[in-house]
Design a protein around this motif. Structure first.
Motif, PDB file in Angstrom:
ATOM      1  N   ILE A  21       0.824  -1.335  -0.137  1.00  0.00           N
ATOM      2  CA  ILE A  21       0.079  -0.151   0.076  1.00  0.00           C
ATOM      3  C   ILE A  21       0.813   1.298   0.029  1.00  0.00           C
ATOM      4  CG2 ILE A  21      -1.717   1.497   1.285  1.00  0.00           C
ATOM      5  CD1 ILE A  21      -2.631  -1.407   2.313  1.00  0.00           C
ATOM      6  N   THR A  22       1.748   1.445   1.066  1.00  0.00           N
ATOM      7  CA  THR A  22       2.590   2.321   1.118  1.00  0.00           C
ATOM      8  C   THR A  22       3.976   1.835   1.397  1.00  0.00           C
ATOM      9  OG1 THR A  22       2.466   2.720   3.464  1.00  0.00           O
ATOM     10  CG2 THR A  22       1.039   3.971   2.023  1.00  0.00           C
ATOM     11  N   GLY A  23       4.877   2.589   1.655  1.00  0.00           N
ATOM     12  CA  GLY A  23       6.417   2.076   1.852  1.00  0.00           C
ATOM     13  C   GLY A  23       6.515   1.015   2.912  1.00  0.00           C
TER      14      GLY A  23
END
Length: 73
Positions: A21-23
């Protein structure tokens, strides 16, 4: 469990889709069986409905795991 899935993927028995989803945040991974032997074995374990009705397996909404009631110990 992760090692078993990793080894099965190396052997070509299944695929793993990692959903980032994100980092540092990830959604649940999607594991798909691609081995004909495993798929046929799973077909044998499914329960048959009476009078030839077919069994439909529906994925949960949005790929999220549905909540379960806690176990009574």
């Amino acid at each position: 469990m992760r090692n078993a899935i990793r080894e099965a993927a190396k052997l070509g028995l299944l695929t793993v889709e990692e959903r980032q989803i994100t980092g540092w945040r990830h959604d649940t991974n999607i594991v798909r069986l691609i081995s004909p032997e495993w798929l046929s074995w799973l077909r044998l374990t499914r329960k048959q409905k009476p009078e030839g009705e077919t069994m439909t397996v529906m994925p949960s909404e949005g790929g999220k795991v549905q909540k379960r009631e806690p176990h009574a110990y």
